[in-house]
Motif scaffolding. Sequence first.
Motif, mmCIF file in Angstrom:
data_model
loop_
_atom_site.group_PDB
_atom_site.id
_atom_site.type_symbol
_atom_site.label_atom_id
_atom_site.label_comp_id
_atom_site.label_asym_id
_atom_site.label_seq_id
_atom_site.Cartn_x
_atom_site.Cartn_y
_atom_site.Cartn_z
ATOM 1 N N GLY A 156 -36.904 -66.846 -7.219
ATOM 2 C CA GLY A 156 -37.879 -67.169 -6.185
ATOM 3 C C GLY A 156 -37.268 -68.169 -5.224
ATOM 4 N N MET A 157 -36.969 -67.755 -4.001
ATOM 5 C CA MET A 157 -36.228 -68.620 -3.077
ATOM 6 C C MET A 157 -37.017 -68.893 -1.818
ATOM 7 S SD MET A 157 -33.463 -70.215 -3.529
ATOM 8 C CE MET A 157 -31.740 -70.573 -3.114
ATOM 9 N N GLY A 158 -38.272 -69.324 -2.019
ATOM 10 C CA GLY A 158 -39.070 -69.806 -0.897
ATOM 11 C C GLY A 158 -38.739 -71.261 -0.615
ATOM 12 N N ARG A 159 -39.697 -71.980 -0.048
ATOM 13 C CA ARG A 159 -39.450 -73.376 0.311
ATOM 14 C C ARG A 159 -39.040 -74.203 -0.905
ATOM 15 N NH1 ARG A 159 -44.349 -72.251 3.059
ATOM 16 N NH2 ARG A 159 -44.238 -72.384 5.330
ATOM 17 N N ILE A 160 -39.788 -74.057 -2.006
ATOM 18 C CA ILE A 160 -39.520 -74.883 -3.183
ATOM 19 C C ILE A 160 -38.200 -74.474 -3.827
ATOM 20 C CG2 ILE A 160 -40.352 -75.525 -5.477
ATOM 21 C CD1 ILE A 160 -43.217 -75.074 -4.364
ATOM 22 N N GLY A 161 -37.945 -73.178 -3.924
ATOM 23 C CA GLY A 161 -36.688 -72.726 -4.489
ATOM 24 C C GLY A 161 -35.494 -73.258 -3.714
ATOM 25 N N GLN A 162 -35.592 -73.238 -2.387
ATOM 26 C CA GLN A 162 -34.494 -73.751 -1.568
ATOM 27 C C GLN A 162 -34.336 -75.259 -1.733
ATOM 28 O OE1 GLN A 162 -34.355 -72.075 2.533
ATOM 29 N NE2 GLN A 162 -35.843 -70.583 1.760
ATOM 30 N N ALA A 163 -35.437 -75.975 -1.900
ATOM 31 C CA ALA A 163 -35.350 -77.423 -2.112
ATOM 32 C C ALA A 163 -34.694 -77.736 -3.455
ATOM 33 C CB ALA A 163 -36.741 -78.047 -2.044
ATOM 34 N N ILE A 164 -34.969 -76.935 -4.471
ATOM 35 C CA ILE A 164 -34.314 -77.118 -5.771
ATOM 36 C C ILE A 164 -32.829 -76.792 -5.658
ATOM 37 C CG2 ILE A 164 -34.175 -76.208 -8.133
ATOM 38 C CD1 ILE A 164 -37.249 -75.909 -7.987
ATOM 39 N N ALA A 165 -32.504 -75.741 -4.911
ATOM 40 C CA ALA A 165 -31.096 -75.378 -4.716
ATOM 41 C C ALA A 165 -30.319 -76.514 -4.060
ATOM 42 C CB ALA A 165 -31.001 -74.110 -3.872
ATOM 43 N N ARG A 166 -30.915 -77.162 -3.061
ATOM 44 C CA ARG A 166 -30.235 -78.287 -2.408
ATOM 45 C C ARG A 166 -29.959 -79.408 -3.398
ATOM 46 N NH1 ARG A 166 -34.077 -77.291 1.657
ATOM 47 N NH2 ARG A 166 -35.307 -79.089 0.983
ATOM 48 N N ARG A 167 -30.929 -79.705 -4.235
ATOM 49 C CA ARG A 167 -30.729 -80.763 -5.221
ATOM 50 C C ARG A 167 -29.589 -80.417 -6.182
ATOM 51 N NH1 ARG A 167 -35.453 -81.122 -3.104
ATOM 52 N NH2 ARG A 167 -36.796 -82.958 -3.234
ATOM 53 N N GLY A 168 -29.565 -79.167 -6.611
ATOM 54 C CA GLY A 168 -28.533 -78.766 -7.553
ATOM 55 C C GLY A 168 -27.149 -78.748 -6.944
ATOM 56 N N ALA A 169 -27.012 -78.133 -5.763
ATOM 57 C CA ALA A 169 -25.693 -77.978 -5.151
ATOM 58 C C ALA A 169 -25.158 -79.293 -4.605
ATOM 59 C CB ALA A 169 -25.764 -76.933 -4.041
ATOM 60 N N LEU A 170 -25.997 -80.017 -3.871
ATOM 61 C CA LEU A 170 -25.531 -81.222 -3.201
ATOM 62 C C LEU A 170 -25.533 -82.442 -4.116
ATOM 63 C CD1 LEU A 170 -27.329 -80.746 0.247
ATOM 64 C CD2 LEU A 170 -25.014 -80.087 -0.398
ATOM 65 N N GLY A 171 -26.519 -82.514 -4.999
ATOM 66 C CA GLY A 171 -26.626 -83.702 -5.846
ATOM 67 C C GLY A 171 -25.869 -83.615 -7.152
ATOM 68 N N PHE A 172 -25.709 -82.409 -7.695
ATOM 69 C CA PHE A 172 -25.145 -82.263 -9.030
ATOM 70 C C PHE A 172 -23.960 -81.313 -9.086
ATOM 71 C CE2 PHE A 172 -29.195 -84.158 -9.688
ATOM 72 C CZ PHE A 172 -29.087 -84.902 -10.854
ATOM 73 N N ALA A 227 -40.339 -79.787 -5.957
ATOM 74 C CA ALA A 227 -38.921 -79.613 -6.266
ATOM 75 C C ALA A 227 -38.395 -80.779 -7.087
ATOM 76 C CB ALA A 227 -38.121 -79.453 -4.974
ATOM 77 N N ASP A 228 -38.801 -82.001 -6.753
ATOM 78 C CA ASP A 228 -38.424 -83.164 -7.570
ATOM 79 C C ASP A 228 -38.821 -82.940 -9.025
ATOM 80 O OD1 ASP A 228 -37.392 -84.634 -5.454
ATOM 81 O OD2 ASP A 228 -39.136 -85.974 -5.280
ATOM 82 N N PHE A 229 -40.077 -82.533 -9.207
ATOM 83 C CA PHE A 229 -40.589 -82.372 -10.568
ATOM 84 C C PHE A 229 -39.881 -81.233 -11.286
ATOM 85 C CE2 PHE A 229 -43.307 -80.810 -13.893
ATOM 86 C CZ PHE A 229 -43.793 -81.967 -14.476
ATOM 87 N N GLY A 230 -39.666 -80.118 -10.592
ATOM 88 C CA GLY A 230 -38.983 -78.995 -11.216
ATOM 89 C C GLY A 230 -37.598 -79.367 -11.696
ATOM 90 N N PHE A 231 -36.901 -80.130 -10.861
ATOM 91 C CA PHE A 231 -35.562 -80.556 -11.258
ATOM 92 C C PHE A 231 -35.634 -81.536 -12.422
ATOM 93 C CE2 PHE A 231 -31.160 -81.753 -10.831
ATOM 94 C CZ PHE A 231 -30.575 -80.605 -10.311
ATOM 95 N N ALA A 232 -36.612 -82.446 -12.388
ATOM 96 C CA ALA A 232 -36.775 -83.390 -13.492
ATOM 97 C C ALA A 232 -37.112 -82.675 -14.794
ATOM 98 C CB ALA A 232 -37.875 -84.407 -13.153
#
Length: 334
Positions: A159-175, A111-116
């Motif tokens: 795709g909203m499995g574990r990685i998708g949800q981790a990316i969603a958290r980064r987007g919503a909470l961090g940005f 998820a870190d890498f996907g967001f980066a």
Amino acid sequence: MNSSSSTRPRVLVARRLFPEITERLSAHFEVDAYAGVAPLSPSELVARLQGCAGVLVTGTERIDAALLEACPALRAVCSMAVGYNNIDVAACTARRVLVSNAPGVLTETTADFGFALMMATARRISESEHWLRAGQWKQWSYDLFAGSDVHGATLGILGMGRIGQAIARRGALGFGMSVAYHNRSRLPPADEAAVSARYVDLPELLRIADHLVIVVPYTPQTHHLIGAAELALMKPTATLTNIARGGVVDDRALAEALKLRRIAAAGLDVFEGEPQVHPDLLTVPNVVLTPHIASASLPTRRAMAELAATNLVAALTGAQPPTALNPEVLAPAA
């Protein structure tokens, strides 16, 4: 090697890995550790597997019915990858061969890498670096490599499995992003609320996303899930990031969309037919290309290999592998 080694099961480690993984397996098995950089060819893999009860693989080695037929001693195929489209699980199950993968341990790193990668795509980082290195930076201008904002934008997740949800958290909470998603099945309301995401159908997701991130597994149903027709639904200012699997996106259609600026940019860590990359993708400037490294931090790659080794030891010593994909093969035969 101790004197009892000849009575122990033989296993193959099919790719060069951390030495401590081989050492750990050697406490239980006679280990053939392949040390080459290039993957074994199908015929080489079959040859090395003769007499082996187990094999530790990555997401590259193809395990199919023909290989199983040629390797009758095989009892366990343990992968250090999450995706397992390279393994015919049904054929393995039919022959009572245990299959495992490595979910969970790489979620946050990927998820870190996907967001980066999404941010690098949106802000034109790779394109501008190439331009700078070529000695073309002579002066500043207001629109010099002006990209698109990430904060406050609409993040679309396919795709909203574990990685998708981790990316969603980064987007919503961090940005402060507005998060929409599409998945084969909708998340429970509590899970949607936890990542501040709303469910939409695929055409709607493509229409509204400022930044689309693809995290679906590769299956026959997801082959070319994103092609020319789907790309045509996206905003011309939108970006697409694929950290799922090659083949989910039609790379030829994507290259054409990038060339004609039907979408603004793309970030790709996976490719159809990798390590080969569609030549058209190499000719367009508005794409960031990386060689399937989304999980490539040393702690995470070590954890992936450790989990595969844990599964292999368990499968061949009568214990329960923690992430077996077909645990029913461990039950006594009827």
